[in-house]
Design a protein around this motif. Sequence first.
Motif, PDB file in Angstrom:
ATOM      1  N   GLU A 307       0.807  -1.215   0.000  1.00 15.78           N
ATOM      2  CA  GLU A 307       0.000   0.000   0.000  1.00 15.78           C
ATOM      3  C   GLU A 307       0.844   1.271   0.000  1.00 15.78           C
ATOM      4  O   GLU A 307       0.349   2.342  -0.339  1.00 15.78           O
ATOM      5  CB  GLU A 307      -0.928   0.011   1.221  1.00 15.78           C
ATOM      6  N   ARG A 308       2.118   1.160   0.351  1.00 18.22           N
ATOM      7  CA  ARG A 308       2.987   2.339   0.377  1.00 18.22           C
ATOM      8  C   ARG A 308       4.341   1.987  -0.213  1.00 18.22           C
ATOM      9  O   ARG A 308       4.942   0.984   0.166  1.00 18.22           O
ATOM     10  CB  ARG A 308       3.160   2.851   1.813  1.00 18.22           C
ATOM     11  N   VAL A 309       4.781   2.807  -1.157  1.00 20.55           N
ATOM     12  CA  VAL A 309       6.084   2.621  -1.786  1.00 20.55           C
ATOM     13  C   VAL A 309       6.849   3.945  -1.749  1.00 20.55           C
ATOM     14  O   VAL A 309       6.258   5.018  -1.588  1.00 20.55           O
ATOM     15  CB  VAL A 309       5.952   2.118  -3.239  1.00 20.55           C
ATOM     16  N   LEU A 310       8.164   3.856  -1.927  1.00 19.43           N
ATOM     17  CA  LEU A 310       9.033   5.031  -2.025  1.00 19.43           C
ATOM     18  C   LEU A 310       9.926   4.803  -3.231  1.00 19.43           C
ATOM     19  O   LEU A 310      10.819   3.948  -3.199  1.00 19.43           O
ATOM     20  CB  LEU A 310       9.858   5.205  -0.741  1.00 19.43           C
ATOM     21  N   LEU A 311       9.671   5.560  -4.313  1.00 17.64           N
ATOM     22  CA  LEU A 311      10.324   5.295  -5.593  1.00 17.64           C
ATOM     23  C   LEU A 311      11.112   6.479  -6.128  1.00 17.64           C
ATOM     24  O   LEU A 311      11.541   6.461  -7.276  1.00 17.64           O
ATOM     25  CB  LEU A 311       9.269   4.892  -6.635  1.00 17.64           C
ATOM     26  N   SER A 312      11.342   7.489  -5.332  1.00 14.59           N
ATOM     27  CA  SER A 312      12.026   8.684  -5.814  1.00 14.59           C
ATOM     28  C   SER A 312      13.417   8.340  -6.341  1.00 14.59           C
ATOM     29  O   SER A 312      14.223   7.702  -5.657  1.00 14.59           O
ATOM     30  CB  SER A 312      12.135   9.707  -4.679  1.00 14.59           C
ATOM     31  N   SER A 313      13.702   8.747  -7.581  1.00 14.29           N
ATOM     32  CA  SER A 313      14.997   8.568  -8.252  1.00 14.29           C
ATOM     33  C   SER A 313      15.337   7.110  -8.524  1.00 14.29           C
ATOM     34  O   SER A 313      16.496   6.792  -8.819  1.00 14.29           O
ATOM     35  CB  SER A 313      16.126   9.224  -7.457  1.00 14.29           C
ATOM     36  N   LEU A 314      14.364   6.194  -8.426  1.00 19.79           N
ATOM     37  CA  LEU A 314      14.595   4.806  -8.832  1.00 19.79           C
ATOM     38  C   LEU A 314      14.813   4.747 -10.345  1.00 19.79           C
ATOM     39  O   LEU A 314      14.061   5.357 -11.112  1.00 19.79           O
ATOM     40  CB  LEU A 314      13.392   3.941  -8.457  1.00 19.79           C
ATOM     41  N   THR A 315      15.846   4.018 -10.785  1.00 19.40           N
ATOM     42  CA  THR A 315      16.089   3.837 -12.213  1.00 19.40           C
ATOM     43  C   THR A 315      16.179   2.344 -12.521  1.00 19.40           C
ATOM     44  O   THR A 315      16.742   1.580 -11.735  1.00 19.40           O
ATOM     45  CB  THR A 315      17.388   4.529 -12.667  1.00 19.40           C
ATOM     46  N   TYR A 316      15.620   1.957 -13.656  1.00 20.51           N
ATOM     47  CA  TYR A 316      15.714   0.572 -14.111  1.00 20.51           C
ATOM     48  C   TYR A 316      15.677   0.575 -15.635  1.00 20.51           C
ATOM     49  O   TYR A 316      15.114   1.472 -16.267  1.00 20.51           O
ATOM     50  CB  TYR A 316      14.584  -0.287 -13.539  1.00 20.51           C
ATOM     51  N   THR A 317      16.306  -0.439 -16.207  1.00 19.87           N
ATOM     52  CA  THR A 317      16.350  -0.553 -17.662  1.00 19.87           C
ATOM     53  C   THR A 317      15.138  -1.300 -18.190  1.00 19.87           C
ATOM     54  O   THR A 317      14.527  -0.906 -19.171  1.00 19.87           O
ATOM     55  CB  THR A 317      17.641  -1.260 -18.106  1.00 19.87           C
ATOM     56  N   SER A 318      14.783  -2.402 -17.525  1.00 16.63           N
ATOM     57  CA  SER A 318      13.655  -3.221 -17.978  1.00 16.63           C
ATOM     58  C   SER A 318      12.711  -3.484 -16.813  1.00 16.63           C
ATOM     59  O   SER A 318      13.158  -3.719 -15.686  1.00 16.63           O
ATOM     60  CB  SER A 318      14.143  -4.564 -18.537  1.00 16.63           C
ATOM     61  N   LEU A 319      11.415  -3.458 -17.119  1.00 17.97           N
ATOM     62  CA  LEU A 319      10.386  -3.782 -16.137  1.00 17.97           C
ATOM     63  C   LEU A 319       9.582  -4.955 -16.671  1.00 17.97           C
ATOM     64  O   LEU A 319       8.954  -4.863 -17.738  1.00 17.97           O
ATOM     65  CB  LEU A 319       9.467  -2.586 -15.895  1.00 17.97           C
ATOM     66  N   ILE A 320       9.633  -6.072 -15.960  1.00 13.78           N
ATOM     67  CA  ILE A 320       8.908  -7.271 -16.376  1.00 13.78           C
ATOM     68  C   ILE A 320       8.126  -7.815 -15.179  1.00 13.78           C
ATOM     69  O   ILE A 320       8.463  -7.498 -14.034  1.00 13.78           O
ATOM     70  CB  ILE A 320       9.868  -8.351 -16.936  1.00 13.78           C
ATOM     71  N   PRO A 321       7.063  -8.621 -15.456  1.00 14.04           N
ATOM     72  CA  PRO A 321       6.507  -8.960 -16.758  1.00 14.04           C
ATOM     73  C   PRO A 321       5.775  -7.772 -17.382  1.00 14.04           C
ATOM     74  O   PRO A 321       5.449  -6.803 -16.685  1.00 14.04           O
ATOM     75  CB  PRO A 321       5.524 -10.081 -16.419  1.00 14.04           C
ATOM     76  N   HIS A 322       5.522  -7.876 -18.682  1.00  8.62           N
ATOM     77  CA  HIS A 322       4.813  -6.799 -19.366  1.00  8.62           C
ATOM     78  C   HIS A 322       3.348  -6.825 -18.947  1.00  8.62           C
ATOM     79  O   HIS A 322       2.644  -7.810 -19.158  1.00  8.62           O
ATOM     80  CB  HIS A 322       4.938  -6.970 -20.883  1.00  8.62           C
ATOM     81  N   GLU A 323       2.917  -5.756 -18.324  1.00  8.19           N
ATOM     82  CA  GLU A 323       1.531  -5.635 -17.886  1.00  8.19           C
ATOM     83  C   GLU A 323       0.957  -4.322 -18.406  1.00  8.19           C
ATOM     84  O   GLU A 323       1.705  -3.377 -18.672  1.00  8.19           O
ATOM     85  CB  GLU A 323       1.446  -5.661 -16.352  1.00  8.19           C
ATOM     86  N   PRO A 324      -0.366  -4.239 -18.565  1.00 10.78           N
ATOM     87  CA  PRO A 324      -0.968  -2.981 -19.023  1.00 10.78           C
ATOM     88  C   PRO A 324      -0.642  -1.841 -18.065  1.00 10.78           C
ATOM     89  O   PRO A 324      -0.452  -2.053 -16.862  1.00 10.78           O
ATOM     90  CB  PRO A 324      -2.476  -3.289 -19.031  1.00 10.78           C
ATOM     91  N   ALA A 325      -0.606  -0.643 -18.618  1.00  8.14           N
ATOM     92  CA  ALA A 325      -0.294   0.532 -17.793  1.00  8.14           C
ATOM     93  C   ALA A 325      -1.289   0.679 -16.655  1.00  8.14           C
ATOM     94  O   ALA A 325      -0.920   1.137 -15.561  1.00  8.14           O
ATOM     95  CB  ALA A 325      -0.300   1.785 -18.667  1.00  8.14           C
ATOM     96  N   GLU A 326      -2.523   0.285 -16.868  1.00  4.85           N
ATOM     97  CA  GLU A 326      -3.541   0.427 -15.832  1.00  4.85           C
ATOM     98  C   GLU A 326      -3.213  -0.385 -14.576  1.00  4.85           C
ATOM     99  O   GLU A 326      -3.671  -0.065 -13.484  1.00  4.85           O
ATOM    100  CB  GLU A 326      -4.910  -0.001 -16.382  1.00  4.85           C
ATOM    101  N   ARG A 327      -2.403  -1.440 -14.722  1.00  4.19           N
ATOM    102  CA  ARG A 327      -2.030  -2.257 -13.560  1.00  4.19           C
ATOM    103  C   ARG A 327      -0.774  -1.730 -12.882  1.00  4.19           C
ATOM    104  O   ARG A 327      -0.519  -2.047 -11.712  1.00  4.19           O
ATOM    105  CB  ARG A 327      -1.816  -3.712 -13.991  1.00  4.19           C
TER     106      ARG A 327
END
Length: 487
Positions: A307-327
């Motif tokens: 329910e709570r994340v902290l993602l400021s300045s997180l960098t990644y090259t690939s995000l898997i699995p491929h899911e719709p943007a809505e998810r």
Amino acid sequence: METDDLTPAELRVWRAFPRGTDVDLRTTEDADPAAGSAWGPERTVRAAVLRSLLLNGPREDGETALLSLAGARVTGVLDLQYATIEVPARLRHCHFDEVPRLYGCRLRELNISESVLPGLVAHGVHVEGILRMTRSRFRGVVRLGGAQIAGSLYLEGAEISAPDPQTPALQLNQVTVGDDLWAPGLRVEGEIRLSGAGIGGTVNLNEVRLSHLGHAALDAETLGVGGHVLVRYARVRGWMSLRGARIGGRLDLSYTQLSNPGEAALRASSSTIGELWLRNGPPLDGTLNLRRAQLEVLFLDSAMVPERVLLSSLTYTSLIPHEPAERRLPMLERDGDGYVPHAYEQLSAGYQRIGDDRAARAVRLAKERRHRATLSGAGRLWGLLQDATVGYGYRPLRAAGWLLSLLCVGSLVYALHHPPALKPSEAPAFHPVFYTLDLLLPVISFGQEPAFAPEGRYQALAYVLVLTGWILATTVAAGVSRTISRQ
């Protein structure tokens, strides 16, 4: 030490030592060393005898000396502080009455597997081979801070519990392991401290059970690992910290349950990791902190996002699995830092790299809408207008629909009620469609609008069409400019 002072059990060990012969004092194979305090003199060996053997025990030409003892009760303190031991020591299935002291000791090899100990003091120990504590049970703190182990450290199936919850139960801070840290099935009540450790191979923590709720269950800040860190099928109560860690391979948390309600469950901020896998497990019960982390691959199941994340300045090259943007978008909306533009840019770039332009546009549109919520009065109103008309430039067909609707309305009205010509003798033939286009399109002229002057409410309609045309043109231009800049 004189052999006349030895008990029959000790004499067996003494005579077996020069030839490296195994001595097994167990009466049955399944004798539990936890009951060792009740073992009699036939299974009791004094720690002083073992120390004497290891330091200057008898030797025989052509034989390799080795201390190999199983099923013994070791009484007294096995004190080898600062000693240099040139023979391997194997003390398996043993019961230690007191905590062995190996501070600063140098060993060829040490194996205390399946033994029961009240703790272990081995700060700064040097082991030329392996240190094996497989299925050992410690009823106190295991202190290995600053140890240097050329081979591997084995702790699979071991159990450790610290009587003082404020003291780390397993202290591996600043430890150096040349090969693997192998500890599947490890059970720890208290904290594992791995801060500043360097592991040349793989850290295997599969199926571990760590419990230190509300505190650090695994503190591995600035950990350096050449291979993988495997924490599959684990159960962790308390927070895991990998802040500043450097992991060359994969941090695999597949099928793992992380629980620390109301606080951080996983802290991997400022870390550099080849691949981070969070998949096929329940949602994290606590905060996921990936601030400033640098990942090559982020394998993240949407179902595991807390329910709570902290993602400021997180960098990644690939995000898997491929899911719709809505998810994926709900994760960004749960950021405890509020609106984080960089998180949207990263997600959009991830979709763009795999050619999913539709999803990339959906993320950018969500970013604009989230940004709008941070604006005040006029800015928010202007944003609403851009969203309704052209979707901030990411929905260009929406503008075409508005223009077409206004064109139909204006053409119908002015076809039924022709505006009078300003100069009838010079005016061109009136055409309602092109007259309406003249009103709607500020940069195009068909010669209709300057030649005719509607009156009354038809003049008010003309003002509305001119104003709406300017707004549509401006928002389309802003949207196109924004889209081009993203490319």
